[in-house]
Design a protein around this motif. Structure first.
Motif, mmCIF file in Angstrom:
data_model
loop_
_atom_site.group_PDB
_atom_site.id
_atom_site.type_symbol
_atom_site.label_atom_id
_atom_site.label_comp_id
_atom_site.label_asym_id
_atom_site.label_seq_id
_atom_site.Cartn_x
_atom_site.Cartn_y
_atom_site.Cartn_z
ATOM 1 N N PRO A 62 -6.298 10.367 36.618
ATOM 2 C CA PRO A 62 -6.450 10.454 38.075
ATOM 3 C C PRO A 62 -6.533 11.893 38.572
ATOM 4 O O PRO A 62 -5.939 12.806 37.986
ATOM 5 C CB PRO A 62 -5.155 9.799 38.585
ATOM 6 C CG PRO A 62 -4.143 10.074 37.527
ATOM 7 C CD PRO A 62 -4.882 10.247 36.221
ATOM 8 N N GLY A 63 -7.265 12.101 39.647
ATOM 9 C CA GLY A 63 -7.364 13.433 40.241
ATOM 10 C C GLY A 63 -8.243 13.393 41.477
ATOM 11 O O GLY A 63 -8.687 12.316 41.901
ATOM 12 N N PHE A 73 -10.989 15.698 41.822
ATOM 13 C CA PHE A 73 -12.335 15.979 41.290
ATOM 14 C C PHE A 73 -13.311 16.413 42.393
ATOM 15 O O PHE A 73 -14.318 15.763 42.628
ATOM 16 C CB PHE A 73 -12.879 14.770 40.510
ATOM 17 C CG PHE A 73 -11.974 14.332 39.384
ATOM 18 C CD1 PHE A 73 -11.894 15.068 38.214
ATOM 19 C CD2 PHE A 73 -11.160 13.216 39.520
ATOM 20 C CE1 PHE A 73 -11.032 14.687 37.188
ATOM 21 C CE2 PHE A 73 -10.293 12.820 38.495
ATOM 22 C CZ PHE A 73 -10.241 13.552 37.330
ATOM 23 N N HIS A 91 -15.428 19.498 37.168
ATOM 24 C CA HIS A 91 -15.875 20.732 36.512
ATOM 25 C C HIS A 91 -15.638 20.658 34.998
ATOM 26 O O HIS A 91 -15.124 19.647 34.492
ATOM 27 C CB HIS A 91 -15.206 21.962 37.141
ATOM 28 C CG HIS A 91 -13.713 21.927 37.186
ATOM 29 N ND1 HIS A 91 -12.928 21.870 36.053
ATOM 30 C CD2 HIS A 91 -12.842 21.938 38.231
ATOM 31 C CE1 HIS A 91 -11.655 21.873 36.398
ATOM 32 N NE2 HIS A 91 -11.571 21.897 37.715
ATOM 33 N N GLY A 145 -13.527 22.063 33.063
ATOM 34 C CA GLY A 145 -12.126 21.889 32.662
ATOM 35 C C GLY A 145 -11.767 20.411 32.633
ATOM 36 O O GLY A 145 -11.155 19.908 31.676
ATOM 37 N N HIS A 146 -12.174 19.680 33.677
ATOM 38 C CA HIS A 146 -11.971 18.225 33.700
ATOM 39 C C HIS A 146 -12.736 17.560 32.548
ATOM 40 O O HIS A 146 -12.220 16.673 31.876
ATOM 41 C CB HIS A 146 -12.504 17.611 35.006
ATOM 42 C CG HIS A 146 -11.809 18.064 36.257
ATOM 43 N ND1 HIS A 146 -12.508 18.459 37.378
ATOM 44 C CD2 HIS A 146 -10.500 18.160 36.580
ATOM 45 C CE1 HIS A 146 -11.649 18.771 38.330
ATOM 46 N NE2 HIS A 146 -10.425 18.618 37.879
ATOM 47 N N ASN A 158 -6.741 12.813 48.349
ATOM 48 C CA ASN A 158 -5.568 13.682 48.378
ATOM 49 C C ASN A 158 -5.237 13.996 49.827
ATOM 50 O O ASN A 158 -6.017 14.639 50.535
ATOM 51 C CB ASN A 158 -5.862 14.964 47.593
ATOM 52 C CG ASN A 158 -4.625 15.811 47.425
ATOM 53 O OD1 ASN A 158 -3.770 15.857 48.298
ATOM 54 N ND2 ASN A 158 -4.531 16.483 46.286
ATOM 55 N N LYS A 191 -5.286 17.726 50.915
ATOM 56 C CA LYS A 191 -6.499 18.552 50.838
ATOM 57 C C LYS A 191 -7.622 17.894 51.620
ATOM 58 O O LYS A 191 -7.760 16.675 51.604
ATOM 59 C CB LYS A 191 -6.965 18.684 49.373
ATOM 60 C CG LYS A 191 -5.966 19.328 48.444
ATOM 61 C CD LYS A 191 -6.569 19.407 47.038
ATOM 62 C CE LYS A 191 -5.528 19.725 45.973
ATOM 63 N NZ LYS A 191 -6.024 19.426 44.613
ATOM 64 N N LEU A 249 -3.059 20.261 31.847
ATOM 65 C CA LEU A 249 -2.147 21.347 32.254
ATOM 66 C C LEU A 249 -2.823 22.681 32.003
ATOM 67 O O LEU A 249 -3.237 22.968 30.884
ATOM 68 C CB LEU A 249 -0.878 21.311 31.403
ATOM 69 C CG LEU A 249 0.252 20.386 31.778
ATOM 70 C CD1 LEU A 249 1.399 20.600 30.805
ATOM 71 C CD2 LEU A 249 0.713 20.611 33.206
ATOM 72 N N ARG A 250 -2.905 23.496 33.046
ATOM 73 C CA ARG A 250 -3.529 24.809 32.876
ATOM 74 C C ARG A 250 -2.504 25.900 32.622
ATOM 75 O O ARG A 250 -2.603 26.655 31.685
ATOM 76 C CB ARG A 250 -4.332 25.180 34.136
ATOM 77 C CG ARG A 250 -5.637 24.445 34.250
ATOM 78 C CD ARG A 250 -6.156 24.499 35.648
ATOM 79 N NE ARG A 250 -5.259 23.818 36.570
ATOM 80 C CZ ARG A 250 -5.610 23.367 37.753
ATOM 81 N NH1 ARG A 250 -6.834 23.540 38.186
ATOM 82 N NH2 ARG A 250 -4.754 22.748 38.530
ATOM 83 N N ASP A 301 1.270 24.965 36.946
ATOM 84 C CA ASP A 301 0.892 23.534 36.953
ATOM 85 C C ASP A 301 2.074 22.700 36.493
ATOM 86 O O ASP A 301 2.319 21.611 37.013
ATOM 87 C CB ASP A 301 -0.238 23.268 35.946
ATOM 88 C CG ASP A 301 -1.614 23.317 36.585
ATOM 89 O OD1 ASP A 301 -1.686 23.510 37.806
ATOM 90 O OD2 ASP A 301 -2.603 23.182 35.847
ATOM 91 N N ALA A 317 -5.067 22.621 28.804
ATOM 92 C CA ALA A 317 -6.445 23.070 29.037
ATOM 93 C C ALA A 317 -6.875 23.989 27.905
ATOM 94 O O ALA A 317 -6.072 24.781 27.405
ATOM 95 C CB ALA A 317 -6.511 23.839 30.355
ATOM 96 N N VAL A 338 -9.821 27.703 35.448
ATOM 97 C CA VAL A 338 -10.805 27.022 36.295
ATOM 98 C C VAL A 338 -10.104 26.026 37.217
ATOM 99 O O VAL A 338 -9.417 25.121 36.750
ATOM 100 C CB VAL A 338 -11.849 26.270 35.421
ATOM 101 C CG1 VAL A 338 -12.815 25.491 36.293
ATOM 102 C CG2 VAL A 338 -12.591 27.250 34.534
HETATM 103 P P1 ADP Z 1 -5.283 16.916 41.591
HETATM 104 O O1 ADP Z 1 -5.613 17.198 43.029
HETATM 105 O O2 ADP Z 1 -4.682 15.567 41.344
HETATM 106 O O3 ADP Z 1 -4.570 18.026 40.857
HETATM 107 P P2 ADP Z 1 -7.652 17.790 40.264
HETATM 108 O O4 ADP Z 1 -9.017 17.234 40.427
HETATM 109 O O5 ADP Z 1 -7.424 19.177 40.769
HETATM 110 O O6 ADP Z 1 -6.715 16.766 40.951
HETATM 111 O O7 ADP Z 1 -7.197 17.701 38.761
HETATM 112 C C1 ADP Z 1 -7.145 16.494 38.071
HETATM 113 C C2 ADP Z 1 -6.435 16.703 36.756
HETATM 114 O O8 ADP Z 1 -7.165 17.621 35.959
HETATM 115 C C3 ADP Z 1 -5.046 17.325 36.883
HETATM 116 O O9 ADP Z 1 -4.223 16.801 35.856
HETATM 117 C C4 ADP Z 1 -5.280 18.785 36.653
HETATM 118 O O10 ADP Z 1 -4.127 19.439 36.178
HETATM 119 C C5 ADP Z 1 -6.357 18.713 35.590
HETATM 120 N N1 ADP Z 1 -7.176 19.922 35.578
HETATM 121 C C6 ADP Z 1 -7.701 20.575 36.621
HETATM 122 N N2 ADP Z 1 -8.372 21.672 36.224
HETATM 123 C C7 ADP Z 1 -8.263 21.719 34.869
HETATM 124 C C8 ADP Z 1 -8.733 22.623 33.861
HETATM 125 N N3 ADP Z 1 -9.419 23.705 34.173
HETATM 126 N N4 ADP Z 1 -8.441 22.346 32.574
HETATM 127 C C9 ADP Z 1 -7.707 21.250 32.258
HETATM 128 N N5 ADP Z 1 -7.225 20.368 33.153
HETATM 129 C C10 ADP Z 1 -7.495 20.589 34.442
#
Ligand code: ADP
Length: 169
Positions: free
Chosen positions: A13-14, A16, A20, A22-23, A44, A47, A95-96, A100, A125, A132
Motif C-alpha cells: 500500500p502507498g 504512489f 517511481h 524506488g517503488h 492520504n 497529502k 524503507l529508505r 522512514d 530500498a 528517491v
Molecule cells: P506513503 O504515502 O504511504 O508513504 P508512498 O507512495 O510514498 O506512500 O510509498 C509507498 C511505500 O513505498 C512506502 O512503504 C515507502 O516507504 C516506500 N518507498 C517510497 N519510496 C521508496 C524508495 N525510493 N525505495 C524504496 N521504497 C520506497
C-alpha cells in the motif's frame, strides 16, 4: 465469516504520487517473494496529491504490467482492511532511511493492533533509490530538472505535463 489469509499473498500500500523507480524496485523484488502482490493505491488524508486516484492507478498499472503476478487496485479505507479483502497476510513496505523507520515502526504497530493477523514486512530500498521520494521528484519536475534516473518514461512524461499544466509554462 472472514475468509482465511494467505502468507503467499501480499499487498503493497502507498500513495504512489506518482509511482517511481524506488517503488518499482520494491514491487519487482516483492513479486519474486510472494505468489501474488497487489499494489494498493490509497488516499492520504495528510497529502494533497498531484495526480488523482484514477490517474495514479492507471500509471501504476501501465508500468507494472510486465510483472505477471502483480496487480494494482485503488483503496479508500484502512490498509489492513484492503489486505484482508484480498486475503493477504502480509503488508509490504519499503524503507529508505532511518527517518522512514520511525514512522514505519509506529504505523506497523498500529496496523498490528488493528488486525493482529496481518504482518508488515519491510524491504530496504536499493542504494540508487534510497534518496528517491515523491515530494522531491515533484519539485525537480517543477524546476525542469532531469528525471530519467528516477521515473519510468511514461510516468516522467505524465509528471512533466502535470507540472506544466499547474504552473502554466
Ligand atoms: P506513503 O504515502 O504511504 O508513504 P508512498 O507512495 O510514498 O506512500 O510509498 C509507498 C511505500 O513505498 C512506502 O512503504 C515507502 O516507504 C516506500 N518507498 C517510497 N519510496 C521508496 C524508495 N525510493 N525505495 C524504496 N521504497 C520506497
Amino acid at each position: 465469516m472472514t475468509s482465511p489469509l494467505s502468507h503467499r499473498v501480499a499487498v503493497y500500500p502507498g500513495t504512489f504520487d506518482p509511482i517511481h523507480l524506488g517503488h518499482m524496485d520494491i514491487i519487482g523484488r516483492g513479486s519474486l517473494i510472494f505468489d501474488r502482490l497487489i499494489v494498493g493505491v490509497g488516499i492520504n488524508t495528510d497529502k494533497k496529491p498531484l495526480f488523482d486516484l484514477d490517474e495514479r492507478v492507471d500509471l501504476a498499472r501501465e508500468v507494472t504490467s510486465k510483472f505477471k503476478n502483480v496487480s494494482v487496485r485503488p483503496f479508500t479505507g484502512l490498509a489492513v482492511t484492503f489486505a484482508r479483502e484480498h486475503g493477504a497476510r502480509v503488508m509490504l513496505r519499503g524503507l529508505r532511511t532511518t527517518s522512514d523507520m520511525e514512522s514505519e515502526f509506529t504505523m506497523s504497530l498500529m496496523n498490528l493492533s488493528l488486525d493482529p493477523e496481518i504482518e508488515t514486512v519491510f524491504l530496504m530500498a536499493k542504494e540508487p533509490y534510497s534518496h528517491v521520494r515523491g515530494s522531491l521528484l515533484r519539485e525537480i519536475a517543477t524546476f525542469g530538472g532531469a528525471l530519467d534516473k528516477f521515473l519510468p518514461t511514461e510516468v516522467k512524461q505524465a509528471l512533466e505535463l502535470r507540472v506544466r499544466e499547474r504552473h502554466g509554462h
